[in-house]
Design a protein around this motif. Structure first.
Motif, PDB file in Angstrom:
ATOM      1  N   VAL A 102       3.876   2.157 -14.758  1.00  0.00           N
ATOM      2  CA  VAL A 102       3.928   1.020 -15.668  1.00  0.00           C
ATOM      3  C   VAL A 102       3.618  -0.442 -14.959  1.00  0.00           C
ATOM      4  O   VAL A 102       4.588  -0.669 -14.033  1.00  0.00           O
ATOM      5  N   SER A 103       2.714  -1.106 -15.099  1.00  0.00           N
ATOM      6  CA  SER A 103       2.918  -2.573 -14.733  1.00  0.00           C
ATOM      7  C   SER A 103       3.765  -3.285 -15.290  1.00  0.00           C
ATOM      8  O   SER A 103       4.231  -3.146 -16.302  1.00  0.00           O
ATOM      9  N   PHE A 104       4.581  -4.199 -14.396  1.00  0.00           N
ATOM     10  CA  PHE A 104       5.682  -4.725 -15.111  1.00  0.00           C
ATOM     11  C   PHE A 104       5.752  -6.296 -14.268  1.00  0.00           C
ATOM     12  O   PHE A 104       6.253  -6.468 -13.310  1.00  0.00           O
ATOM     13  N   PRO A 105       5.219  -7.323 -15.106  1.00  0.00           N
ATOM     14  CA  PRO A 105       4.712  -8.621 -14.680  1.00  0.00           C
ATOM     15  C   PRO A 105       5.848  -9.752 -14.870  1.00  0.00           C
ATOM     16  O   PRO A 105       5.859 -10.672 -14.327  1.00  0.00           O
ATOM     17  N   THR A 106       6.944  -9.380 -15.502  1.00  0.00           N
ATOM     18  CA  THR A 106       7.939 -10.420 -15.894  1.00  0.00           C
ATOM     19  C   THR A 106       8.840 -10.915 -14.727  1.00  0.00           C
ATOM     20  O   THR A 106       9.283 -10.252 -13.887  1.00  0.00           O
ATOM     21  N   ALA A 107       8.891 -12.108 -14.929  1.00  0.00           N
ATOM     22  CA  ALA A 107       9.748 -12.681 -13.478  1.00  0.00           C
ATOM     23  C   ALA A 107      10.914 -12.492 -13.704  1.00  0.00           C
ATOM     24  O   ALA A 107      11.662 -12.463 -14.843  1.00  0.00           O
ATOM     25  N   ARG A 108      11.691 -12.072 -12.805  1.00  0.00           N
ATOM     26  CA  ARG A 108      13.306 -11.919 -12.817  1.00  0.00           C
ATOM     27  C   ARG A 108      14.118 -13.140 -12.851  1.00  0.00           C
ATOM     28  O   ARG A 108      13.723 -14.413 -12.649  1.00  0.00           O
ATOM     29  N   LEU A 109      15.338 -12.985 -13.425  1.00  0.00           N
ATOM     30  CA  LEU A 109      16.117 -13.999 -13.807  1.00  0.00           C
ATOM     31  C   LEU A 109      16.913 -14.228 -12.621  1.00  0.00           C
ATOM     32  O   LEU A 109      17.803 -13.366 -12.121  1.00  0.00           O
ATOM     33  N   SER A 110      17.110 -15.359 -11.990  1.00  0.00           N
ATOM     34  CA  SER A 110      18.139 -15.652 -10.936  1.00  0.00           C
ATOM     35  C   SER A 110      19.108 -16.856 -11.158  1.00  0.00           C
ATOM     36  O   SER A 110      18.761 -17.420 -11.870  1.00  0.00           O
ATOM     37  N   GLY A 111      20.304 -16.402 -10.831  1.00  0.00           N
ATOM     38  CA  GLY A 111      21.582 -17.326 -10.962  1.00  0.00           C
ATOM     39  C   GLY A 111      22.128 -17.006 -12.181  1.00  0.00           C
ATOM     40  O   GLY A 111      22.836 -18.036 -12.637  1.00  0.00           O
ATOM     41  N   GLY A 112      21.585 -16.266 -13.120  1.00  0.00           N
ATOM     42  CA  GLY A 112      22.337 -15.887 -14.492  1.00  0.00           C
ATOM     43  C   GLY A 112      23.144 -14.665 -14.786  1.00  0.00           C
ATOM     44  O   GLY A 112      23.622 -14.071 -13.685  1.00  0.00           O
ATOM     45  N   ALA A 113      22.998 -14.073 -16.161  1.00  0.00           N
ATOM     46  CA  ALA A 113      23.499 -13.018 -16.097  1.00  0.00           C
ATOM     47  C   ALA A 113      22.982 -11.684 -15.108  1.00  0.00           C
ATOM     48  O   ALA A 113      21.988 -11.754 -14.780  1.00  0.00           O
ATOM     49  N   PRO A 114      23.881 -10.571 -14.952  1.00  0.00           N
ATOM     50  CA  PRO A 114      23.185  -9.543 -14.178  1.00  0.00           C
ATOM     51  C   PRO A 114      22.201  -8.485 -15.002  1.00  0.00           C
ATOM     52  O   PRO A 114      22.318  -8.833 -16.271  1.00  0.00           O
TER      53      PRO A 114
END
Length: 327
Positions: A102-114
């Motif tokens: 499965v392709s997964f293009p969403t950018a990760r969240l940094s510096g916020g909730a785990p």
């Protein structure tokens, strides 16, 4: 004339790492859990339950994520949008879902909730009780809807659980508008009767105004239309959407589309863990639908996928699903 889709299915949902462990009923009672329900918990509760749980199996989960993985196993071309953090569990999720094809293009969240996690306790009878810490999931918003991915997908599939975080409802509507503008279809799964109860008006509006394909089990569809009659709920769904696929556990499923009503038998299996049954049914159904197969065959694929997933621990297929459906 719209361009031919390059994806069969694009899932949008909570990007959650599932942690599955067996538990006796006494464990559930001791922690104040309602057997069979999904409860939203905070970080402290998540830590406490995780520490008390027995040995677990960890994998990328979330309702739509499970659907995407099963559909990919059936040969569909699949993508997924959902928010994880830039942390260890985020890496587990991304690796796992991409390994499933499965392709997964969403950018990760940094510096916020785990990264979100769902602590799933499986009772001796196979019933699952879920405790979900949404973490980074709740930051998924309109800006995370990948316009190109939605326009490229024959069907954009959304999970009802994403109605809990407020920003996500706006994201759903944006995705639906983009899909329809590109001449594509929108599918939604109601996910959970309690979730429907929390957001009934929003769900009803979305189903009637935005959805082409609706997935729900018996308790969810009864909650949506506030009726105790499955027949009445079925007729309401028939009016609201082009296709409704309504599952009834061991009684199989009912598919309604226009004047057509199709009954699909459940596939007999030994129930080990019901986690992901509805997700797998939707995957089989959509994998067949995007191949252009008739609705009865879509239901058959859904039943086979669901039966495989509940026959073992965990929500991802272990047998060769393509062989089971005969492709």
């Amino acid at each position: 004339m719209a361009a031919a889709p390059t994806l069969d299915i694009l899932g949008i949902g909570n990007a959650i790492v599932d942690v599955l462990a067996r538990a006796e009923d006494g464990f559930l009672a001791a922690h104040g859990m309602t057997p069979g329900a999904m409860a939203l918990i905070d970080a402290a509760q998540a830590d406490a339950i995780y520490a008390a749980m027995g040995p677990g199996v960890e994998s990328s989960g979330g309702s739509a994520g499970n659907t995407c993985a099963v559909a990919a196993a059936l040969g569909a071309k699949v993508g997924f949008l959902g928010k994880v953090a830039d942390d260890q569990l985020g890496t587990v999720f991304a690796h796992d879902i991409q390994a499933a094809g499965v392709s997964f293009p969403t950018a990760r969240l940094s510096g916020g909730a785990p990264t979100a996690r769902c602590l799933i306790l499986v009772s001796p009878d196979g019933q699952r009780t879920m405790n979900t810490f949404l973490g980074a999931c709740v930051t998924f918003g309109e800006d995370d809807v990948d316009e190109a991915a939605v326009a490229a997908a024959a069907v954009t599939y959304m999970e009802g659980y994403l109605f809990d975080p407020p920003a996500a409802q706006a994201a759903f509507r944006r995705a639906a508008r983009l899909a329809h503008a590109a001449g594509r279809k929108v599918a939604i799964s109601l996910s959970d009767a309690f979730c429907v109860g929390r957001h009934r008006d929003a769900f009803r509006a979305f189903v009637a105004e935005e959805a082409d394909i609706l997935f729900a089990n018996e308790s969810e569809i009864l909650s949506l239309y506030e009726t105790e009659s499955f027949e009445e709920a079925t007729e309401r769904a028939r009016k609201d959407v082009a296709i409704a696929a309504l599952t009834r556990s061991e009684h199989g499923s009912i598919i309604v589309s226009g004047a057509e009503t199709i009954s699909v038998a459940a596939v007999p299996t030994k129930v080990v863990d019901t986690t992901g049954a509805g997700d797998a049914y939707a995957a089989g159904f959509l994998a067949a639908l995007t191949r252009g197969l008739p609705l009865a065959e879509c239901g058959r694929w859904g039943s086979i996928a669901a039966a495989e997933v509940i026959s073992h621990f965990g929500a991802r297929p272990q047998a060769e699903l393509k062989a089971l459906v005969g492709v």
